[in-house]
Design an enzyme around this catalytic site. Sequence first.
Site, PDB file in Angstrom:
ATOM      1  N   ASP A 391      51.208  84.809  33.227  1.00 34.62           N
ATOM      2  CA  ASP A 391      52.520  83.829  32.666  1.00 34.62           C
ATOM      3  C   ASP A 391      53.507  84.252  33.326  1.00 34.62           C
ATOM      4  O   ASP A 391      53.712  85.407  34.098  1.00 34.62           O
ATOM      5  CB  ASP A 391      52.570  84.379  31.003  1.00 34.62           C
ATOM      6  CG  ASP A 391      53.562  83.713  30.327  1.00 34.62           C
ATOM      7  OD1 ASP A 391      53.583  82.479  30.738  1.00 34.62           O
ATOM      8  OD2 ASP A 391      53.922  84.217  29.180  1.00 34.62           O
ATOM      9  N   LYS A 392      54.729  83.580  32.970  1.00 36.56           N
ATOM     10  CA  LYS A 392      56.058  83.812  33.558  1.00 36.56           C
ATOM     11  C   LYS A 392      56.884  84.555  32.562  1.00 36.56           C
ATOM     12  O   LYS A 392      57.284  85.718  32.658  1.00 36.56           O
ATOM     13  CB  LYS A 392      56.675  82.564  34.063  1.00 36.56           C
ATOM     14  CG  LYS A 392      58.140  82.850  34.743  1.00 36.56           C
ATOM     15  CD  LYS A 392      58.792  81.567  35.163  1.00 36.56           C
ATOM     16  CE  LYS A 392      59.290  81.108  33.646  1.00 36.56           C
ATOM     17  NZ  LYS A 392      60.534  81.687  33.223  1.00 36.56           N
ATOM     18  N   THR A 393      57.408  83.915  31.733  1.00 40.85           N
ATOM     19  CA  THR A 393      58.357  84.320  30.594  1.00 40.85           C
ATOM     20  C   THR A 393      57.876  85.358  29.776  1.00 40.85           C
ATOM     21  O   THR A 393      56.680  85.350  29.208  1.00 40.85           O
ATOM     22  CB  THR A 393      58.725  83.032  29.637  1.00 40.85           C
ATOM     23  OG1 THR A 393      59.038  82.053  30.216  1.00 40.85           O
ATOM     24  CG2 THR A 393      59.818  83.762  28.479  1.00 40.85           C
ATOM     25  N   GLU A 495      68.704  80.452  21.528  1.00 42.71           N
ATOM     26  CA  GLU A 495      69.684  80.095  20.643  1.00 42.71           C
ATOM     27  C   GLU A 495      70.428  81.341  20.340  1.00 42.71           C
ATOM     28  O   GLU A 495      71.713  81.426  20.196  1.00 42.71           O
ATOM     29  CB  GLU A 495      68.555  79.850  19.254  1.00 42.71           C
ATOM     30  CG  GLU A 495      68.089  78.554  19.382  1.00 42.71           C
ATOM     31  CD  GLU A 495      68.862  77.409  18.333  1.00 42.71           C
ATOM     32  OE1 GLU A 495      68.743  77.504  17.258  1.00 42.71           O
ATOM     33  OE2 GLU A 495      69.820  76.832  18.852  1.00 42.71           O
ATOM     34  N   PHE A 536      65.010  69.689  16.235  1.00 42.83           N
ATOM     35  CA  PHE A 536      64.340  69.387  17.614  1.00 42.83           C
ATOM     36  C   PHE A 536      62.647  69.181  17.485  1.00 42.83           C
ATOM     37  O   PHE A 536      62.255  69.721  16.410  1.00 42.83           O
ATOM     38  CB  PHE A 536      64.400  70.893  18.330  1.00 42.83           C
ATOM     39  CG  PHE A 536      63.501  71.158  19.474  1.00 42.83           C
ATOM     40  CD1 PHE A 536      64.195  70.566  20.839  1.00 42.83           C
ATOM     41  CD2 PHE A 536      62.501  71.754  19.401  1.00 42.83           C
ATOM     42  CE1 PHE A 536      63.650  71.011  21.734  1.00 42.83           C
ATOM     43  CE2 PHE A 536      61.951  71.909  20.387  1.00 42.83           C
ATOM     44  CZ  PHE A 536      62.237  71.539  21.867  1.00 42.83           C
ATOM     45  N   THR A 673      52.408  78.641  33.880  1.00 47.87           N
ATOM     46  CA  THR A 673      53.715  78.833  32.656  1.00 47.87           C
ATOM     47  C   THR A 673      53.889  77.472  32.198  1.00 47.87           C
ATOM     48  O   THR A 673      53.445  76.484  32.581  1.00 47.87           O
ATOM     49  CB  THR A 673      54.867  79.232  33.582  1.00 47.87           C
ATOM     50  OG1 THR A 673      55.973  79.392  32.424  1.00 47.87           O
ATOM     51  CG2 THR A 673      55.133  78.319  34.733  1.00 47.87           C
ATOM     52  N   ASP A 675      56.913  76.546  31.456  1.00 44.54           N
ATOM     53  CA  ASP A 675      58.375  76.292  31.893  1.00 44.54           C
ATOM     54  C   ASP A 675      58.237  75.022  32.678  1.00 44.54           C
ATOM     55  O   ASP A 675      57.356  74.541  33.298  1.00 44.54           O
ATOM     56  CB  ASP A 675      58.989  77.457  32.611  1.00 44.54           C
ATOM     57  CG  ASP A 675      59.462  78.593  31.544  1.00 44.54           C
ATOM     58  OD1 ASP A 675      59.790  78.043  30.391  1.00 44.54           O
ATOM     59  OD2 ASP A 675      59.995  79.417  31.921  1.00 44.54           O
ATOM     60  N   ASN A 807      50.380  82.244  23.348  1.00 41.75           N
ATOM     61  CA  ASN A 807      49.875  80.991  24.177  1.00 41.75           C
ATOM     62  C   ASN A 807      49.256  81.527  25.225  1.00 41.75           C
ATOM     63  O   ASN A 807      48.450  80.735  26.334  1.00 41.75           O
ATOM     64  CB  ASN A 807      50.910  80.158  24.634  1.00 41.75           C
ATOM     65  CG  ASN A 807      51.915  80.846  25.560  1.00 41.75           C
ATOM     66  OD1 ASN A 807      52.130  82.218  25.291  1.00 41.75           O
ATOM     67  ND2 ASN A 807      52.887  80.317  26.428  1.00 41.75           N
ATOM     68  N   ASP A 808      48.979  82.814  25.692  1.00 41.07           N
ATOM     69  CA  ASP A 808      48.241  83.502  26.885  1.00 41.07           C
ATOM     70  C   ASP A 808      46.988  84.147  26.530  1.00 41.07           C
ATOM     71  O   ASP A 808      45.966  84.501  27.386  1.00 41.07           O
ATOM     72  CB  ASP A 808      49.217  84.772  27.626  1.00 41.07           C
ATOM     73  CG  ASP A 808      50.514  84.036  27.900  1.00 41.07           C
ATOM     74  OD1 ASP A 808      50.511  82.904  28.520  1.00 41.07           O
ATOM     75  OD2 ASP A 808      51.572  84.765  27.649  1.00 41.07           O
TER      76      ASP A 808
END
Length: 1184
Positions: A391-393, A495, A536, A673, A675, A807-808
């Site tokens: 994963d990235k983040t 945020e 959102f 990812t 992203d 999510n991973d």
Amino acid sequence: MGSLLSQLGLECGGKAVKEEERHLRANDRELNLSYKYADNAIKTSKYNVFTFLPLNLFEQFQRLANAYFLFLLCLQSIPEVSSLPWYTTVVPLVLVLSMTMAKDCSDDMNRHRCDRQVNNRKVEVLIEGELQSEKWMDVQVGDIIKLENNQFVTVRMEVIKVSADGDKVKGETNLKVKQALTVTGKLEDSVEKLANFNGEVRCEPPNNRLDKFTGTLTLKGETYSLDNERILLRGCTLRNTQWCFGLVVFGGPDTKLMQNCGRTTFKRTSIDRLMNVLVLSIFGFLMIMCLILAIGNGIWEYQEGSKFAAFLPKGVSAPFSAFLTFWSYVIILNTVVPISLYVSVEIIRLGNSFYINWDRKMYYPKSDTPAEARTTTLNEELGQIKYIFSDKTGTLTQNIMTFNKCSINGKSYGELLDFSGQRVEINEKTEKVDFSWNNLADPKFCFHDNSLVEVVRAGNPEVQAFFRLLALCHTVMPEEKKEGELYYQAQSPDEGALVTAARNFGFVFRSRTPESITVVEMGELVTYELLAVLDFNNVRKRMSVIVRSPEGKLTLYCKGADTIIFERLSPSCSNLTEVTTEHLNEFAGEGLRTLALAYKDIDPEYMEDWKLRHHVANTAMDEREEKLDALYEEIEKGLLLLGSTAVEDKLQDGVPQTIEQLSKADIKIWVLTGDKQETAENIGYSCNMLREEMNEVFIVSANTAEETIGNHIQEPTVKKSRSGLFCLLKTETVADEPVNGEYAMVINGHSLAFALEKDMEMELLRTACMCQTVICCRVTPLQKAQVVELVKKYKQAVTLAIGDGANDVSMIKAAHIGVGISGQEGMQAVLSSDYSFAQFRYLQRLLLVHGRWSYLRMCKFLRYFFYKNFTFTFVHFWYGFFCGFSAQTAYDDWFITLFNLVYTALPVLSLSLFDQDVNDWWSFQYPQLYTPGQLNQYFSKRAFVYTVLHSVYSSLVLFFIPWAAMYDTVRDDGKDIVDYQSFALLAQTCLLIAVSIQLGLDTHYWTAMNQFFLWGSLSVYFAVIFTMYSNGMFLTLTSSFPFIGTARNSLNQPNVWLTMLLTSILCVLPVVAYRFLRILLWPTINDKVRGRGYKVRQDKVLPPTPRRVQARRTSTRRSGYAFSHAQGYGDLVTSGKFLRRTPKRRPALFSQTDSPLAQTHIVGYSHNKCLIFLYSFCCCDCCF
């Protein structure tokens, strides 16, 4: 909470009868008990005092080796067949069963302790009109319970007025909005009203679906819908609400937490699978040897046995004698089937797991997080990894956002320039902006461009409007634990970073109510009336607020993905849009996460009409979402651009160096990812995964299958083969193709969906495997798992997946090995992983050091284990041809019993726990040392065959040299030395010395423990034989110790010791010669590095570590990253039912604060009065 869930993450039972629908009535235990629903007690243990022994033995005898030795024990009870005493089988079997039983007992005691801890927790239950403290286990379906702030949810509940912590079943830590029915909210906290509440709930039966719940509440003839927004699951934690009430709907094993903690998929290593095949093959080989010896017995009985028939009490036919001999040799040659193999393997794995847990170089002091091996069955697989899916983040990056740069009204801020206009690199020593003029500034906020502060303080209207938007357009919740200490509870770190930036630049978000937002603007308190929050979602990719200023001016503030915002701008902003786009390109080139900001003044009359239409749409029963989206789209047009923000999700320390090291070890790293493509691509450059010197970086961004596949497709080369026992398993492998140059591929989720289709997946894999780097962006958790499964299926390589968020989890479970990083996104990745630590950089030590050592040690252990057992057994086999195939043993019975348990057990374990071919420093210096594990060079079917051939040679030497040396030999005094007992003693002593020397040759790293166990085992052997062959033992148990005086009569003869020396030399000489020639003529990478290490030790000088200079890079790619946000918070912040009342007295506005940067704890705000219908008790699942 993570530890609680990890303890609960065990096998859970279910109900025998399938439940179609659940029906219950509040405060009616008699009715609810009639349905015989499960209570709230949980049971994760497997045994009790009475069932432990029979159940555990039943489980253990399901293992083939244990069942085989039980069968041998039954054979040994038959006098006509048994040629060995009972203890030769009973002692090893009992020892193996006892060790396994002790481990299982310890594990189950921990489960019992966990169950008691959870079941005995207290909660308040409404019983007979009074709140009484009850244990979790005593809560029943239909009870009304009271939960308090920060209390674990014991059941599943329908929410009334509560915001809850992220669902720990999913492992998320973000704020989750839970809302209750209005009709139940009217009950407030009145115990009398709650006691009279008799609502009936009809809902779905127990299931494991976390994102769905269907049910109805019937009260006073009216029916109300219950959905997942009304439910609070067991395992959650209440935040920022003083209390809530709930109706228990599901308890104990029926809760979604327990429904989801079923049997975890058991991962097996490739060595495990190979061992199973080899052990079954050994069984077949054993039967063949026994059959040969039985046939020999039949022939011998037919030709020679008749001569001795007159001396025997009862004649036996040759065929029947051969039949009995077959089973006798099954008993004698049983050592070729290693009963202690699996136990020894588990001990080795456990020891190597402790090394990981104890490694201080993998300990992260900032979060007090050590590395943890959460499984002990996969250690050697860590030394064979070929593909890493990351994963990235939060995995490659820190998931801690910092406000770095911004573009306001066409001017970029955040960079430092020297007098010549050149960019100055910012580091820790760079001077920071002084925010002492702002008493409410966050002291942890860091910024370096003083020009931005100057224009803010100078009153620049565009700049002040920019930060005013950041202070108003969000869903952040403020909290003051102490007077003047302001904390921001943000749903996402993005945020929090933006609101904190506005705070430091003089626009401090102070408080909010359902109708207003209070901001301190440059020291002046300003309250804005909040008219609407346009929330959102993943389609809109933006959020807006509509506020009325104290002067009566209506303004819409909007922030979102730049591609979305630019489509809704007024034509008058075209020039500003071009300049801002250039700035966004620069930000994207540095891997920053960007947002565009815009606003719009609204006509009051239009707003009144829009509000009426909004109310109608918001209360519509049909197509509510579509109607609201249309209204939002209508009002969010003709926006005026303010600028853009650039937030940095910093790389973790050592990520580029780690990826470079792993690449040198021929490990391919794929980044999966969610992203945006541009962000993921630029992170790839920052991590050294993408490099400017690469021949080409392929970008796959298509909308159709035809565009994805391109104009040309080449069928990949697929090798079809069979594997497994009897070659029953069909496998297909996509062959690696030679590539000239270095390439990389970046593919987005939409294209990946087409590429993963059946007719294109092979081409995807072929192309991706020819690339040095693969980055998949905008992918879903399911797509992550599909990519991993694709590589597992067609590459036949060992895969590792690493991530830090819920999510991973899918790819972590899909890969051969899953690694969880304990970071900012909760603990679910850790809970689902096989190994965990706090930083990505520790992965290189896990693989290059611990993984390689574990694989090397396990392979050495298996080769040596099979060598010594086969050598031991083959001596019996050769002896059969010289004893008339009579099933007489070649060794003393006690030697047979103790050979594997005492004489050779500890030396081989010390080899398997302490050996190192090179130390950790050299492992990092030469990552190429890792490649033999990927190619299975140390242990395979071929290596096993070589080991068997080596054993055949050694057994021939160990049998025939002592046989020839003892044949017709006399002592110095002229007496015969030749007898069966003397030969047995010589043969077994030669065997033990030879296998001990072989162990010494296999040992690269000598420790005090190795020396102690090796020499100690030999010493114990000689001590045992002199003791057991003594007169005293013979007189005590004559039948058990028949070798009286053999040791002292044989070992005092020089020719016996010369025979031992000769056999040892002949056994070792081919091994030494082969290794010498191999190192001289065909040296491996290990040989070269060890030779270099020896030279360095001689010279006392270490070579310098090469360092790679990271070049700065710029990009002109657009970034359209939308902030990590979730839908539902607009309703939360605009509802008075879910916000704390504003305190009557406001503390001083300008006191100095020391608040952390935009905290992202899981919190929610609630009015103090709420009722929760427990879907099971918050020790269960409840509904609010």
